[in-house]
Design a protein around this motif. Structure first.
Motif, PDB file in Angstrom:
ATOM      1  N   ARG A  79      50.595  -2.380  -1.363  1.00  0.00           N
ATOM      2  CA  ARG A  79      50.258  -1.291  -0.573  1.00  0.00           C
ATOM      3  C   ARG A  79      50.861   0.050  -0.896  1.00  0.00           C
ATOM      4  NH1 ARG A  79      50.413  -3.994   5.659  1.00  0.00           N
ATOM      5  NH2 ARG A  79      48.660  -5.596   5.201  1.00  0.00           N
ATOM      6  N   THR A  80      52.217   0.228  -1.212  1.00  0.00           N
ATOM      7  CA  THR A  80      52.643   1.475  -1.450  1.00  0.00           C
ATOM      8  C   THR A  80      52.266   1.781  -2.967  1.00  0.00           C
ATOM      9  OG1 THR A  80      54.668   0.763  -0.280  1.00  0.00           O
ATOM     10  CG2 THR A  80      54.896   2.555  -1.741  1.00  0.00           C
ATOM     11  N   TRP A 104      44.695  -8.258  -8.073  1.00  0.00           N
ATOM     12  CA  TRP A 104      43.530  -8.636  -7.420  1.00  0.00           C
ATOM     13  C   TRP A 104      42.797  -9.936  -8.386  1.00  0.00           C
ATOM     14  CZ3 TRP A 104      38.443  -6.311  -9.811  1.00  0.00           C
ATOM     15  CH2 TRP A 104      37.357  -6.966  -8.645  1.00  0.00           C
ATOM     16  N   THR A 115      55.994   8.483  -3.460  1.00  0.00           N
ATOM     17  CA  THR A 115      55.399   7.258  -3.081  1.00  0.00           C
ATOM     18  C   THR A 115      55.715   6.330  -4.109  1.00  0.00           C
ATOM     19  OG1 THR A 115      53.715   8.297  -1.928  1.00  0.00           O
ATOM     20  CG2 THR A 115      53.442   6.210  -2.532  1.00  0.00           C
ATOM     21  N   LEU A 152      47.503  -3.391 -10.509  1.00  0.00           N
ATOM     22  CA  LEU A 152      46.688  -3.557  -9.319  1.00  0.00           C
ATOM     23  C   LEU A 152      45.590  -4.268  -9.872  1.00  0.00           C
ATOM     24  CD1 LEU A 152      46.800  -0.019  -7.781  1.00  0.00           C
ATOM     25  CD2 LEU A 152      47.941  -1.919  -6.900  1.00  0.00           C
ATOM     26  N   THR A 171      53.983  -7.462   0.061  1.00  0.00           N
ATOM     27  CA  THR A 171      52.654  -6.928   0.577  1.00  0.00           C
ATOM     28  C   THR A 171      52.779  -5.609   0.644  1.00  0.00           C
ATOM     29  OG1 THR A 171      52.199  -8.962   1.926  1.00  0.00           O
ATOM     30  CG2 THR A 171      51.371  -6.907   2.524  1.00  0.00           C
ATOM     31  N   LEU A 172      54.182  -5.082   1.157  1.00  0.00           N
ATOM     32  CA  LEU A 172      54.324  -3.640   1.239  1.00  0.00           C
ATOM     33  C   LEU A 172      54.540  -2.987  -0.206  1.00  0.00           C
ATOM     34  CD1 LEU A 172      54.890  -1.235   2.993  1.00  0.00           C
ATOM     35  CD2 LEU A 172      57.265  -1.794   3.058  1.00  0.00           C
ATOM     36  N   ALA A 183      49.596   0.957  -4.214  1.00  0.00           N
ATOM     37  CA  ALA A 183      48.079   1.444  -4.166  1.00  0.00           C
ATOM     38  C   ALA A 183      47.852   2.949  -3.872  1.00  0.00           C
ATOM     39  CB  ALA A 183      47.228   0.526  -3.122  1.00  0.00           C
ATOM     40  N   VAL A 184      48.687   3.167  -2.706  1.00  0.00           N
ATOM     41  CA  VAL A 184      48.628   4.619  -2.266  1.00  0.00           C
ATOM     42  C   VAL A 184      49.052   5.637  -3.256  1.00  0.00           C
ATOM     43  CG1 VAL A 184      49.729   6.175  -0.342  1.00  0.00           C
ATOM     44  CG2 VAL A 184      48.797   3.889   0.225  1.00  0.00           C
TER      45      VAL A 184
END
Length: 263
Positions: free
Chosen positions: A174-175, A224, A132, A220, A170-171, A177-178
């Motif tokens: 998100r990636t 934020w 990931t 991250l 954005t992607l 974060a996963v």
């Protein structure tokens, strides 16, 4: 070769179709690449299952096997998740999967002895997190290339093959974060299930993994709280990924290929 050759051919076919789909002069992205990619992924995974079934002592988790499994995860995420221009990451992940599968087949396979279900869970979580976050690194490189070209006012035709900057960014997060969640689970299971870090030569691996976790977590948090983006996000992502590569594949390469020890 019943699994390997067809899988490699299908990976390369998917790459060619994907290049045509995202080419600047294409009428629009098509899904013709997806079927050969999914078939290649199924054969790739089937090869690892076949190796695990016919090799006594447990699944192969050694250096080249791990590389092949991570590339399998990257290819699977590309085929199943990427849409539209985001699928451009497959231009890298599909040929990489074909190459690493062929290298693993050529090198041969060995069982990873002494892995009970707890250590296997830890290993699979690690491979998923690496796959990931490796996709995140590819997205970061795409973001850097696009931003660099735009800053220099170099409006190349191939830029139209890349996703819009906002969607790509954005992607990317998100990636990350996963991947960060999976890496957290990897470290937690390692703390719970690994009995002796020194005896198993895992101290340097653990330290580098924790450093990578801190960098990804800091990125991250910065996103934020301070809205980090662009070049800052790219640098943090690539530094964290470099630490993670050194942690796992660097340590495995030294121990297995140079020192001839098994993990």
């Amino acid at each position: 070769m019943g699994f390997v050759l067809p899988s490699c051919v299908l990976y390369l076919l998917a790459t060619l179709l994907l290049v045509r789909a995202v080419a600047p002069d294409a009428a629009g992205p098509t899904r013709a690449w997806r079927l050969p990619a999914l078939l290649a992924i199924a054969l790739h995974g089937g090869y690892h299952l076949w190796v695990a079934w016919r090799t006594p002592g447990g699944p192969d988790m050694h250096f080249f096997a791990a590389l092949s499994l991570v590339s399998l995860g990257m290819a699977a995420m590309t085929a199943l998740v990427a849409r539209g221009r985001m699928a451009a990451v497959g231009v890298v992940s599909f040929p990489l999967a074909a190459l690493l599968l062929a290298v693993y087949h050529g090198y041969g396979h060995r069982p990873s002895s002494g892995l009970d279900w707890r250590l296997q869970l830890h290993a699979w979580l690690a491979l998923l997190s690496y796959a990931t976050l490796a996709v995140a690194a590819l997205l970061a490189i795409m973001l850097w290339v696009q931003e660099r070209a735009l800053r220099r006012r170099e409006f190349h035709a191939w830029l139209r093959a890349l996703p819009p900057l906002t969607e790509l960014e954005t992607l990317l997060f998100r990636t990350i974060a996963v991947g960060f969640a999976l890496l957290t689970a990897t470290l937690l299971t390692g703390m719970m299930f690994v009995e002796n870090l020194f005896a198993q030569h895992l101290v340097h691996k653990t330290v580098l993994s924790v450093l990578s976790w801190l960098v990804f977590g800091g990125l991250l948090l910065g996103r934020w709280r301070r809205g980090w983006r662009g070049t800052t996000a790219v640098r943090w992502t690539l530094v964290a990924m470099a630490l993670l590569l050194l942690a796992f594949f660097g340590s495995k390469a030294v121990l297995e290929l140079i020192l001839k020890r098994t993990l």
